[in-house]
Design an enzyme around this catalytic site. Structure first.
Site, short mmCIF file in Angstrom:
data_model
loop_
_atom_site.label_atom_id
_atom_site.label_comp_id
_atom_site.label_asym_id
_atom_site.label_seq_id
_atom_site.Cartn_x
_atom_site.Cartn_y
_atom_site.Cartn_z
N GLU A 187 -0.05 9.30 2.34
CA GLU A 187 1.00 9.25 1.32
C GLU A 187 2.32 9.13 2.07
O GLU A 187 2.83 10.11 2.61
CB GLU A 187 0.97 10.50 0.45
N CYS B 203 10.42 11.27 -1.88
CA CYS B 203 9.87 10.00 -1.41
C CYS B 203 9.84 8.93 -2.50
O CYS B 203 9.79 7.73 -2.18
CB CYS B 203 8.47 10.21 -0.84
#
Length: 443
Positions: free
Chosen positions: A188, A222
């Site tokens: 991720e 993010c």
């Protein structure tokens, strides 16, 4: 199943009973407001736990599949096996939210887990290391703290699965280490998530939503909108609305606001502060190194070759990049690495759908920021340089599960099997092909 349920319920108690300690740790590490801490540090994680508890029996059950004529009297199913011992490595920006939901999936799938939180969020890592083992079975789950050397030592071991959340450069190191043992993994990562704003738009609503998702956690998210991409006319209409939203959210002096966070450390502060030299400051721009404070900032007149358009911002600085129109915006987005998320704001659904159809990203949200991650039934994950693999809800369970294809046949009825045994004949071949054939459906 009962063991897994017991561990998930223990994790739920940890979130309930240590809520104040969790919020205090987040505030100490990132000056995280209690509101933001409770949303991402408690509520969203509890949603994952409850989703797993509500569906655990269904997720674990054998999944029976369609059979052909040759196996019509047999049992064909998918058995949901755990991988074994898994390693979860999490980053500093959401120390609980990016650690515990993967842990939920790993527990639900029946794995043993070693958790390695980021050393940069020291208070949160310390809380997990000291308190979480008092809730979870220490024979099955462990928390390991330390810096890059500790992570490197962990990666020397053979794990059955690795789940990493962090930046691309470290992700490459993790992936290289995994290849030595042929260990499957999920990465991720991040990237520059674009935010297209159309000329036909409710600009104040768009500004409110962009500002909240961009400056949440001081931009250290993010999937925050990394940059706005729009026409020059749209930019001029959007900037006053962004200014109004920032003032409404954080007051005339955001540094004094209890609702605005801080950069994690001096290194990241200086990196983001250097980006203020790009383009021209339209809103904000104030900094205070002693407080690791960077004001909610909007930049205009940024150029494609400047650092702010070449790296993930990961801070409270929002550049606005201008293009001639939607076609050029899509062309620009597609010329870059595929991001973790993409956003589009427009009063016309066809514009939002066009951005969705003509671009590629890990996730997508129309007319808002990162609200798609609030839904456990949607997968969350990247594509290309923003990572691979997915989790949240059942996707977390599936990530940490080996789907084992199984067929159990009866010992009798050997006459049905004789068509596959030598000596081969044309008649046997026709009968076997008929028994295993998959026919096309009529259109």
């Amino acid at each position: 199943m009962e063991y897994r349920r017991t561990q998930l319920e223990a994790l739920s108690r940890f979130l309930e009973e240590k809520k104040c300690e969790i919020l205090q740790a987040l505030n100490a590490d990132l000056r995280r407001p209690a509101f933001e801490g409770e949303v991402t540090g408690i509520s969203l994680i509890m949603n994952e736990v409850n989703t797993a508890l509500n569906n655990l029996e269904y997720w674990m059950a054998d999944e029976h599949v369609n059979k052909n004529l040759a196996t019509m009297f047999d049992s064909a199913f998918i058995r949901k096996d755990p991988y074994g011992v898994v390693l979860i490595i999490s980053p500093f920006n959401y120390p609980f939210y990016l650690t515990l939901p993967p842990l939920v999936g790993a527990i639900a799938a029946g794995n043993c887990v070693i958790v390695k939180p980021s050393e940069l969020s020291r208070c949160s890592a310390k809380l997990m290391a000291e308190v979480l083992p008092t809730y979870l079975d220490p024979d099955t789950f462990a928390v390991v703290t330390g810096g890059p050397e500790t992570t490197a030592r962990l990666l020397e071991n053979k794990f059955d699965y690795i789940f990493f959340t962090g930046n691309t450069s470290v992700g490459k190191i993790v992936m290289t280490a995994a290849t030595k043992h042929l260990t499957p993994l999920t990465l991720e990562l991040g990237g520059k998530s674009p935010c297209y704003v159309d000329s036909c738009c409710d600009f104040q609503n768009a500004a409110n939503r962009i500002a909240w998702t961009k400056f949440f956690n001081a931009g250290q998210t993010c999937i925050a909108p990394d940059y706005v991409i729009c026409t020059a006319d749209t930019r001029e209409r959007l900037i006053p609305c962004l200014r109004k939203a920032i003032r409404c959210f954080y007051g005339c002096n955001p540094q004094a606001s209890p609702d605005f966070g801080r950069m994690i450390n001096d290194k990241h502060f200086r990196r983001v502060r250097a980006l203020l030299d790009c383009g021209q400051v339209a809103i904000g721009g104030e900094t205070d190194e002693s407080d690791r404070y960077i004001a909610p900032t909007v930049l205009v007149n940024v150029k494609e070759g400047e650092p702010i358009m070449q790296q993930e911002v990961f801070g409270p600085v929002l550049p606005i990049f201008t293009v001639a129109g939607l076609d050029e915006a899509i062309q620009y987005i597609n010329s870059k690495d595929r991001p973790l998320a993409a956003y589009a704001f427009s009063c016309h659904r066809q514009v939002v759908n066009r951005v969705l159809a003509c671009t590629s990203s890990g996730g997508f949200c129309g007319n808002d920021g990162f609200m798609h991650v609030f839904i456990p039934s949607l997968p969350f994950g990247g594509i290309g340089c923003s990572g691979f693999g997915k989790y949240h809800g059942k996707f977390s369970f599936d990530t940490f599960t080996h789907q084992r294809g199984c067929l159990i046949r009866c010992m009798g009825l050997e006459a049905l099997n004789s068509v596959r045994y030598p000596p081969y004949t044309e008649r046997k071949l026709k009968m076997l092909k008929f028994g295993i054939e998959v026919r096309r459906w009529n259109p």
